[in-house]
Design an enzyme around this catalytic site. Structure first.
Site, PDB file in Angstrom:
ATOM      1  N   CYS A 288      -2.322   8.102   4.647  1.00 61.36           N
ATOM      2  CA  CYS A 288      -2.060   7.677   3.016  1.00 61.36           C
ATOM      3  C   CYS A 288      -3.486   7.945   2.575  1.00 61.36           C
ATOM      4  CB  CYS A 288      -2.143   6.412   2.965  1.00 61.36           C
ATOM      5  SG  CYS A 288      -2.994   5.167   3.998  1.00 61.36           S
TER       6      CYS A 288
ATOM      7  N   GLU B 286       0.876  -1.116   0.041  1.00 66.54           N
ATOM      8  CA  GLU B 286       0.096   0.011   0.048  1.00 66.54           C
ATOM      9  C   GLU B 286       0.937   1.277   0.130  1.00 66.54           C
ATOM     10  OE1 GLU B 286      -1.564   3.113   1.636  1.00 66.54           O
ATOM     11  OE2 GLU B 286      -2.249   1.849   3.131  1.00 66.54           O
TER      12      GLU B 286
HETATM   13  P1  NAP Z   1       9.538   3.597   3.372  1.00 65.10           P
HETATM   14  O1  NAP Z   1      10.802   4.295   3.375  1.00 65.10           O
HETATM   15  O2  NAP Z   1       8.875   2.900   2.328  1.00 65.10           O
HETATM   16  O3  NAP Z   1       9.915   2.401   4.687  1.00 65.10           O
HETATM   17  C1  NAP Z   1       8.945   1.332   4.813  1.00 65.10           C
HETATM   18  C2  NAP Z   1       9.587   0.133   5.314  1.00 65.10           C
HETATM   19  O4  NAP Z   1      10.224  -0.474   4.290  1.00 65.10           O
HETATM   20  C3  NAP Z   1      10.805   0.403   6.420  1.00 65.10           C
HETATM   21  O5  NAP Z   1      10.944  -0.669   7.233  1.00 65.10           O
HETATM   22  C4  NAP Z   1      11.805   0.471   5.266  1.00 65.10           C
HETATM   23  O6  NAP Z   1      13.267   0.084   6.205  1.00 65.10           O
HETATM   24  C5  NAP Z   1      11.552  -0.603   4.506  1.00 65.10           C
HETATM   25  N1  NAP Z   1      12.285  -0.208   3.146  1.00 65.10           N
HETATM   26  C6  NAP Z   1      11.850   0.660   2.287  1.00 65.10           C
HETATM   27  N2  NAP Z   1      12.802   0.677   1.140  1.00 65.10           N
HETATM   28  C7  NAP Z   1      13.425  -0.682   1.324  1.00 65.10           C
HETATM   29  C8  NAP Z   1      14.264  -1.218   0.493  1.00 65.10           C
HETATM   30  N3  NAP Z   1      14.823  -0.676  -0.672  1.00 65.10           N
HETATM   31  N4  NAP Z   1      15.184  -2.297   0.725  1.00 65.10           N
HETATM   32  C9  NAP Z   1      14.730  -2.877   2.008  1.00 65.10           C
HETATM   33  N5  NAP Z   1      13.662  -2.295   3.002  1.00 65.10           N
HETATM   34  C10 NAP Z   1      13.200  -1.189   2.528  1.00 65.10           C
HETATM   35  O7  NAP Z   1       8.406   4.211   3.922  1.00 65.10           O
HETATM   36  P2  NAP Z   1       8.274   5.296   5.502  1.00 65.10           P
HETATM   37  O8  NAP Z   1       9.667   5.107   6.324  1.00 65.10           O
HETATM   38  O9  NAP Z   1       7.066   4.987   6.264  1.00 65.10           O
HETATM   39  O10 NAP Z   1       8.131   6.786   5.082  1.00 65.10           O
HETATM   40  C11 NAP Z   1       8.888   7.392   4.037  1.00 65.10           C
HETATM   41  C12 NAP Z   1       7.843   7.955   3.168  1.00 65.10           C
HETATM   42  O11 NAP Z   1       6.976   7.016   2.673  1.00 65.10           O
HETATM   43  C13 NAP Z   1       6.831   9.132   3.560  1.00 65.10           C
HETATM   44  O12 NAP Z   1       7.854  10.210   3.750  1.00 65.10           O
HETATM   45  C14 NAP Z   1       5.885   9.029   2.651  1.00 65.10           C
HETATM   46  O13 NAP Z   1       6.038   9.665   1.421  1.00 65.10           O
HETATM   47  C15 NAP Z   1       5.473   7.586   2.384  1.00 65.10           C
HETATM   48  N6  NAP Z   1       4.618   6.997   3.224  1.00 65.10           N
HETATM   49  C16 NAP Z   1       3.454   7.030   2.624  1.00 65.10           C
HETATM   50  C17 NAP Z   1       2.421   6.236   3.314  1.00 65.10           C
HETATM   51  C18 NAP Z   1       0.934   5.728   2.702  1.00 65.10           C
HETATM   52  O14 NAP Z   1       0.184   5.414   3.211  1.00 65.10           O
HETATM   53  N7  NAP Z   1       0.851   6.370   1.541  1.00 65.10           N
HETATM   54  C19 NAP Z   1       2.497   5.536   4.630  1.00 65.10           C
HETATM   55  C20 NAP Z   1       3.554   5.847   5.150  1.00 65.10           C
HETATM   56  C21 NAP Z   1       4.736   6.560   4.419  1.00 65.10           C
HETATM   57  P3  NAP Z   1      14.113   1.378   6.652  1.00 65.10           P
HETATM   58  O15 NAP Z   1      13.587   1.860   7.651  1.00 65.10           O
HETATM   59  O16 NAP Z   1      15.381   0.653   7.101  1.00 65.10           O
HETATM   60  O17 NAP Z   1      14.442   2.010   5.195  1.00 65.10           O
END
Ligand code: NAP
Length: 505
Positions: free
Chosen positions: A302, A265
């Site tokens: 989201c 999601e």
């Molecule tokens: P994220 O960066 O996608 O991380 C979510 C999870 O996935 C974390 O545990 C992260 O680990 C892991 N992960 C991400 N990329 C990875 C990769 N290439 N390889 C392995 N593991 C990976 O999301 P976030 O930290 O929640 O927030 C960052 C951004 O996501 C926000 O600024 C926003 O734009 C978006 N977001 C959107 C929603 C939505 O519902 N639309 C919700 C939350 C966040 P690490 O922490 O070690 O990187």
């Protein structure tokens, strides 16, 4: 063994907590002292996956009543830790206590909902084509039933430390159908994750379920998530997070020698259209409610309605004036992490640089986690010429787009990528335009809303929280509501097999 404050920092694998062999790192709470954690190593990921596979046959064979008791007990164990969970979740995320308590109630309610749902047989989708031995050609006896897929990996979300995290919807739905769960905790709320995991583990032991039924991995390195989704014993992945991160993990799942489904999601800007009749009569009221929905939870939902589409002229000007007044009264709020706050600053700066975008109101702080609201505006022409304007800015910011006529609103709807939600505000005289818009929007969004707001996702049988990419990586599914258990099931057909040899009744 109950978790004590001084034991925080390791991994929950198999029968209990391990000190953790990986590199140490510190949490970054919004307030209070940082805590020490270790990153799960690939050997620890392997240990969790093997334990989950070892648990699978016995857990999948449990009765629905037993799994329902387990889910109810997790809710009870969470309630027994409610004060500690609330204090730590507030300190880690900066979210206000009222929000954490509401999310706590939603999470325990969700666990109970899945407990009840497990007891219904509807989700098994049982089908029977009785054998026709005298037909030419003869037809065998065929019975279909849904079966659990096996160990499931869940990536906890940053923005819902409870409801989309360790014992959140992904975990509850997978446990309800008999899939062991390995959670990769989110760095934004590590200590919260550990206490909730302790509640799940205590419930597992009380229900005499096998070690490996549930695991928690903490980490500050991408290696852990990579090792998890590429582990051959993991059968499916649930994820809530960024489009970039979700896409990277989705690609890893697809590139495995044996690909597995990745239910991500991801991002959404959730367009909200105000039609002429509603804008004329109720524009100010809609503007105030939109500003509230936009900034709720510091805009870190989201389902935040990040785009509002308005008829150009008097309606748009009045709407924006009222929205700016409402936003000016909205205080700064603490964002979930430094990284997310910085991501929001970058998204807003990028939008502001675009030709055709002007600032209606901007109180973005230059540094730190406290963030004020932002309203930008542009025209449909400029928006249609630059697809990057449609990217999510995760935080308390919105983009208003003025459209010259209903045809331009339809063109704009057509230009949008997949969304979790799409909303239309209209009055009876707007019916024809609304019909035209919904005809397009229903191909874009998982949930369509009339005269309402998308924030506040009901956990219910009829809910769809998903949509075409990039809203989700799999538009056939939802991550909220009872239908979400379908992600962890696969249909199996039993041909001419006598009863007693299979799970079929
Ligand atoms: P994220 O960066 O996608 O991380 C979510 C999870 O996935 C974390 O545990 C992260 O680990 C892991 N992960 C991400 N990329 C990875 C990769 N290439 N390889 C392995 N593991 C990976 O999301 P976030 O930290 O929640 O927030 C960052 C951004 O996501 C926000 O600024 C926003 O734009 C978006 N977001 C959107 C929603 C939505 O519902 N639309 C919700 C939350 C966040 P690490 O922490 O070690 O990187």
């Amino acid at each position: 063994m109950a978790l004590r404050d001084d034991q925080i920092g390791g991994q929950l694998i198999g029968s209990g907590w391990l000190a953790g062999q990986g590199e140490e790192f510190l949490s970054e709470p919004a307030s209070g002292a940082a805590r020490r954690f270790t990153s799960a190593t690939s050997a620890e990921v392997d240990g969790a996956a093997r334990a989950a596979e070892d648990a699978f046959a016995a857990f999948a064979a449990t009765t629905a009543q037993h799994r329902a008791r387990f889910l109810d007990r997790i809710a009870a164990e969470m309630r027994a830790r409610e004060e500690r969970i609330t204090v730590i979740a507030c300190a880690e995320t900066g979210l206000p206590e009222a929000r954490i308590r509401a999310e706590f109630a939603r999470t325990t309610g969700q666990l109970r909902l899945f407990a009840q749902h497990a007891l219904t047989r509807g989700w098994l989708d049982e089908r029977h084509d009785p054998g026709l031995p005298t037909r030419i050609p003869p037809r065998p006896d065929l019975r279909l039933i849904q079966r659990p897929v096996g160990p499931v990996a869940v990536f906890a979300a940053s923005n819902f430390p409870l409801a989309f995290s360790v014992a959140g919807g992904d975990t509850a739905s997978a446990l309800a159908v008999g899939c062991p769960v390995i959670v990769k905790a989110h760095q934004a709320h590590l200590a919260t994750s550990e206490i909730v995991a302790d509640a799940v583990d205590t419930a597992r032991k009380a229900e005499r379920l096998p070690p490996g039924t549930f695991a928690l991995l903490q980490s500050a390195t991408r290696m852990t998530g990579t090792a998890l989704v590429t582990h051959p014993l993991v059968r499916a992945v649930g994820f809530t997070g960024s489009t970039v991160g979700g896409r990277a993990l989705f690609d890893l799942c697809a590139a495995r020698p044996e690909p597995i489904p990745f239910y991500g999601e991801l991002g959404s800007v959730n367009p909200l259209f105000v039609l002429r009749g509603a804008g004329l009569r109720r524009g100010a009221e809609i503007a105030r409610a939109w500003a509230t929905s936009l900034t709720q939870g510091a805009g870190q939902f989201c389902t935040k309605p990040g785009l509002v589409i308005l008829p150009a002229g008097e309606i748009a000007e009045r709407f924006l004036q009222v929205a700016v007044e409402a936003l000016a009264e909205t205080p700064s709020q603490c964002m979930l992490s430094d990284t997310i706050a910085q991501g929001f600053r970058v998204s807003i700066a990028r939008l502001e640089e675009k030709s055709g975008v002007v600032t209606g109101h901007n109180t973005v702080a230059k540094e730190g986690r406290d963030m004020g609201p932002v309203l930008l505006r542009t025209t449909a022409d400029a928006f249609l010429a630059d697809p990057e304007m449609a990217e999510e800015a995760f935080g308390p910011g919105g983009l208003a787009i003025t459209v010259a006529d209903p045809e331009e609103a339809v063109a704009l709807a057509r230009s949008l990528s997949g969304q979790l939600t799409a909303t239309v505000h209209g009055d009876p005289e707007d019916q024809a335009e609304a019909r035209a818009l919904f005809g397009i929007l229903e191909r874009k969004a998982g949930r369509l809303i009339w005269n309402g707001f998308p924030t506040g996702v009901e956990v219910a049988d009829a809910m769809v929280h998903g949509g075409p990419f990039p809203a989700s990586t799999n538009f056939g599914h939802t991550s909220v509501g009872t239908l979400s258990i379908r992600r962890w099931l696969r249909p199996a057909c039993y041909q001419d097999i006598p009863s007693g040899l299979t799970p079929v009744r």
